[in-house]
Enzyme design. Sequence first.
Site, PDB file in Angstrom:
ATOM      1  N   HIS A  74      33.537 -63.915  13.904  1.00 22.77           N
ATOM      2  CA  HIS A  74      34.261 -65.568  14.062  1.00 22.77           C
ATOM      3  C   HIS A  74      35.375 -65.166  14.660  1.00 22.77           C
ATOM      4  CE1 HIS A  74      32.202 -64.268  10.505  1.00 22.77           C
ATOM      5  NE2 HIS A  74      31.496 -66.563  10.430  1.00 22.77           N
ATOM      6  N   ASP A 102      37.970 -63.291  13.576  1.00 24.61           N
ATOM      7  CA  ASP A 102      38.234 -62.235  13.106  1.00 24.61           C
ATOM      8  C   ASP A 102      39.024 -61.534  13.898  1.00 24.61           C
ATOM      9  OD1 ASP A 102      36.775 -62.628  10.775  1.00 24.61           O
ATOM     10  OD2 ASP A 102      34.919 -62.672  12.212  1.00 24.61           O
ATOM     11  N   GLU A 106      23.020 -71.006  10.692  1.00 22.30           N
ATOM     12  CA  GLU A 106      22.502 -70.296   9.399  1.00 22.30           C
ATOM     13  C   GLU A 106      22.598 -70.346   8.141  1.00 22.30           C
ATOM     14  OE1 GLU A 106      24.911 -66.731   7.752  1.00 22.30           O
ATOM     15  OE2 GLU A 106      24.660 -66.947   9.102  1.00 22.30           O
ATOM     16  N   HIS A 159      20.960 -65.070   1.777  1.00 21.52           N
ATOM     17  CA  HIS A 159      20.803 -66.970   1.587  1.00 21.52           C
ATOM     18  C   HIS A 159      19.870 -67.206   1.151  1.00 21.52           C
ATOM     19  CE1 HIS A 159      24.892 -67.159   4.574  1.00 21.52           C
ATOM     20  NE2 HIS A 159      25.325 -66.790   3.416  1.00 21.52           N
ATOM     21  N   ASP A 184      20.760 -62.657  10.075  1.00 19.53           N
ATOM     22  CA  ASP A 184      21.258 -61.695   9.655  1.00 19.53           C
ATOM     23  C   ASP A 184      21.658 -60.801   8.118  1.00 19.53           C
ATOM     24  OD1 ASP A 184      23.269 -62.983  10.726  1.00 19.53           O
ATOM     25  OD2 ASP A 184      24.725 -63.508   8.813  1.00 19.53           O
ATOM     26  N   ASP A 206      26.593 -64.125  -2.617  1.00 19.95           N
ATOM     27  CA  ASP A 206      26.311 -63.944  -2.343  1.00 19.95           C
ATOM     28  C   ASP A 206      27.515 -62.238  -2.003  1.00 19.95           C
ATOM     29  OD1 ASP A 206      25.608 -63.452   0.484  1.00 19.95           O
ATOM     30  OD2 ASP A 206      26.422 -64.856   2.055  1.00 19.95           O
ATOM     31  N   ASP A 255      25.925 -59.552  -0.559  1.00 21.85           N
ATOM     32  CA  ASP A 255      25.791 -59.212   1.245  1.00 21.85           C
ATOM     33  C   ASP A 255      26.608 -57.883   1.047  1.00 21.85           C
ATOM     34  OD1 ASP A 255      26.078 -61.586   2.950  1.00 21.85           O
ATOM     35  OD2 ASP A 255      28.542 -61.396   2.507  1.00 21.85           O
ATOM     36  N   ASP A 296      25.500 -58.948   8.854  1.00 24.73           N
ATOM     37  CA  ASP A 296      26.530 -59.265   7.918  1.00 24.73           C
ATOM     38  C   ASP A 296      26.744 -58.793   6.465  1.00 24.73           C
ATOM     39  OD1 ASP A 296      28.146 -60.965   7.188  1.00 24.73           O
ATOM     40  OD2 ASP A 296      26.095 -62.825   6.751  1.00 24.73           O
TER      41      ASP A 296
END
Length: 438
Positions: A101, A104, A232, A271, A296, A307, A309, A339
């Site tokens: 991103h 980031d 996404e 997701h 991802d 989430d 991750d 991700d």
Amino acid sequence: MKEFFPEVKRVQFEGKESRNPLAFRYYNPEQVVGDKTMAEHLRFSVAYWHAITGDGKDMFGSGSAIRPWDDLKDPMEVAKARAYACFEFMEKMQIQYFCFHDTDLAPEGASLRETFKNIDEIVEILKELMAKTGRKLLWGTSNLFGHPRFMHGAATSPDPKVFAYAAARVKRAMEITKELGGENYVFWGGREGYETLLNTDMKLELDNLARFLHMAVDYAKEIGFTGQLLIEPKPKEPTKHQYDFDTATVIGFLKTYGLDEHFKINIEANHATLAGHTFQHELRVARINGMLGSVDANQGDELLGWDTDQFSTNVYATTLAMYEILLNGGLAPGGLNFDAKVRRGSYEPIDLFYGHIAGMDAFAKGLLVAQRLVESGELEQFISNRYAGYRTGIGAKIVNGEVGFKELYEYALDNDQITLKSGRQEMLENILNRYILD
């Protein structure tokens, strides 16, 4: 620049008998599987936000991670150190791609101009590191959800100034992605949704989201960005209902607004879980619609409702995912972006290696099993046989549009004795087990 991971030289493939926690047991990047090497099939990517800028905080606790590149006082010096740490990590992990991103890369400034200036300075460092190491950018995106200015959405905000600000951020992020040779650009509507319909003009918000994406398509053409545009899906969190709820919802939205020829889907496993689907389901929906673009790669905890991750370790899930990807003809120019973040209690830098090794081995094993499944044709043959009735007789006429209700009414009067056949789910699950466990 100092070495950030001195305890790790380079993670190598040692085979399934290895007990070295810093070695691959299944991921051998040069091994040919079918018509491509593992590296070409899997196209692994480091998620800059989790691996490099993440500090271990969650919704219940502050950051716990020890990250030696964050020890500097000046935020811009921290940003520079993070770039070097990321490329050292990629080289030692034999990962060819990274994703980011815009936020980031560098800290926000006091103004949008200053923010862009900060990002541009880091982009020059990334260019040098990419040229030196041969590493590539899988995709870029803009964070349009983290700052309070986006609390009511970005493209779906009730404030047109926020819409304009979001457009400026995407414009610059798309330009940077092109500058760095990025192969895709991702849109994730982190807050493109609503908490309550009592204060929401849903029609205007959806129309504005479509206007925003059309503008993005037009600008990509204007600057000559030829990478794949991706959306996404995510059903909830942070908003109660997101407009990109799941793959089917996104495809319906894209078709409604004439955007489907410009976008494919970037599917995240966690997701899918939040939407009440399996990972394979989301991949299948995208694949059969010709819109499977990238992944991802992570997993959630089915006992938790958010989430999480986590790194992919479920070989059943990775096998079925790679099965869909192989039937899709691969993911390129997309890939498998991790991700995923190490658990808050796994706070040492070396834990980043353990997490990525686990995920890479799980997908490599899944690829090997999926390739054998595809080559055998066992599952596809069963499915073909199950629907054989649609290739001849009345079934073929239905498929070819040669009959309507009147003709089917007459047919049913003379053919009302129906004998069903078993779906053989347990047998098929046992076949899958055989391929995974053998």
